[in-house]
Design an enzyme around this catalytic site. Structure first.
Site, mmCIF file in Angstrom:
data_model
loop_
_atom_site.group_PDB
_atom_site.id
_atom_site.type_symbol
_atom_site.label_atom_id
_atom_site.label_comp_id
_atom_site.label_asym_id
_atom_site.label_seq_id
_atom_site.Cartn_x
_atom_site.Cartn_y
_atom_site.Cartn_z
ATOM 1 N N SER A 36 -10.094 36.124 -10.082
ATOM 2 C CA SER A 36 -10.085 36.680 -8.650
ATOM 3 C C SER A 36 -11.138 36.918 -7.806
ATOM 4 O O SER A 36 -12.006 37.282 -8.437
ATOM 5 C CB SER A 36 -9.263 37.936 -8.695
ATOM 6 O OG SER A 36 -7.803 37.874 -9.282
ATOM 7 N N LYS A 48 1.686 44.474 -4.744
ATOM 8 C CA LYS A 48 0.432 44.769 -5.423
ATOM 9 C C LYS A 48 -0.505 45.777 -4.528
ATOM 10 O O LYS A 48 -0.723 45.702 -3.395
ATOM 11 C CB LYS A 48 -0.570 43.613 -5.685
ATOM 12 C CG LYS A 48 -1.539 44.139 -6.719
ATOM 13 C CD LYS A 48 -2.579 42.822 -6.837
ATOM 14 C CE LYS A 48 -3.593 43.410 -7.835
ATOM 15 N NZ LYS A 48 -4.626 41.946 -8.123
ATOM 16 N N ARG A 77 2.518 38.527 -14.942
ATOM 17 C CA ARG A 77 1.855 39.826 -14.794
ATOM 18 C C ARG A 77 2.866 40.859 -14.957
ATOM 19 O O ARG A 77 3.925 41.027 -14.653
ATOM 20 C CB ARG A 77 1.675 40.052 -13.242
ATOM 21 C CG ARG A 77 0.484 41.160 -12.806
ATOM 22 C CD ARG A 77 0.399 41.123 -11.237
ATOM 23 N NE ARG A 77 1.604 41.557 -10.397
ATOM 24 C CZ ARG A 77 1.411 41.816 -9.255
ATOM 25 N NH1 ARG A 77 0.288 41.494 -8.457
ATOM 26 N NH2 ARG A 77 2.556 42.203 -8.616
#
Length: 219
Positions: free
Chosen positions: A108, A137, A39
């Protein structure tokens, strides 16, 4: 592809504690990580491709796959094993069309409604959460908690009794067991591995917790 989600290690240059992502990957795989997800929300496309290629080199011969968060283009160019997409990213159907039938596609999921709507025939696994609060996040939504995770897992199990599910967000050695007890097949983690002084030891501890809890659950 059957995806082993027991310890889904997310590597991110902003949460690498000064290490290269290749070195971090080497450490967490030595400790038992079963899936690596790259990521990089703020790096350039070129940097992300270079990171992915370096990680792929580390993973060669380990059997541990690499998926790229959001970026199907990076996955294609770097020959990654697949992608993990969010609800606002490329549709799983389009990711599958671009990456082909052998690619790993993860999605997700945050609500029971999304669980009912997920295109299971296009997916290899889902990441459910955020289970707990996290600082790794930006997330405007409140954590779903273990009870929320359990409800979403039940929705998936009603559709497919063995569909792979991992819990995500805020998970560490102190709270991983309830995630598995709620029905998840594994955990997706960042800081619990990457921000530790010994990521390999942290991975070994967390993997042990997941494996023992799965055994107690009879999974």
């Amino acid at each position: 592809m059957t995806v082993d989600l027991r310890l889904n290690a997310i590597v991110d240059p902003e949460r690498a504690n000064g290490r290269s992502l290749a070195d971090l990957t080497r450490m967490v795989v030595a400790g038992g990580a079963t899936l690596i997800q790259l990521r990089d929300k703020h790096g350039s496309t070129r940097r992300m491709i270079e990171e992915a290629r370096a990680i792929k080199a580390v993973l060669a011969g380990t059997g541990v796959p690499l998926v790229i968060n959001d970026r199907v283009d990076v996955a294609l160019v770097a020959a990654a094993d697949g992608v993990h997409v969010g609800q606002d990213d490329l549709q799983p159907e389009d990711a599958r069309r671009l990456l082909g039938p052998k690619a790993i596609i993860g999605l997700s999921i945050k609500t029971v409604a999304l669980a009912h709507a997920a295109p299971l025939d296009m997916l290899d696994y889902v990441g459910v959460g955020g289970v707990y609060a996290t600082t790794s996040k930006d997330n405007p939504n409140a954590p779903i908690g273990v009870s929320g995770l359990r409800d979403i897992v039940a929705a998936f199990r009603a559709r497919s009794h063995d569909f792979p599910i991992c819990g995500i967000a805020g998970i560490d050695a102190g709270n991983a067991a309830p995630v598995i007890e709620a029905g998840a097949d594994g955990v997706a983690v960042i800081s619990a591995l990457s921000m530790q002084s010994d990521p390999a030891a942290a991975a070994r501890e967390l993997r042990g917790i997941v494996d023992r809890t799965l055994a107690l659950r009879g999974a």
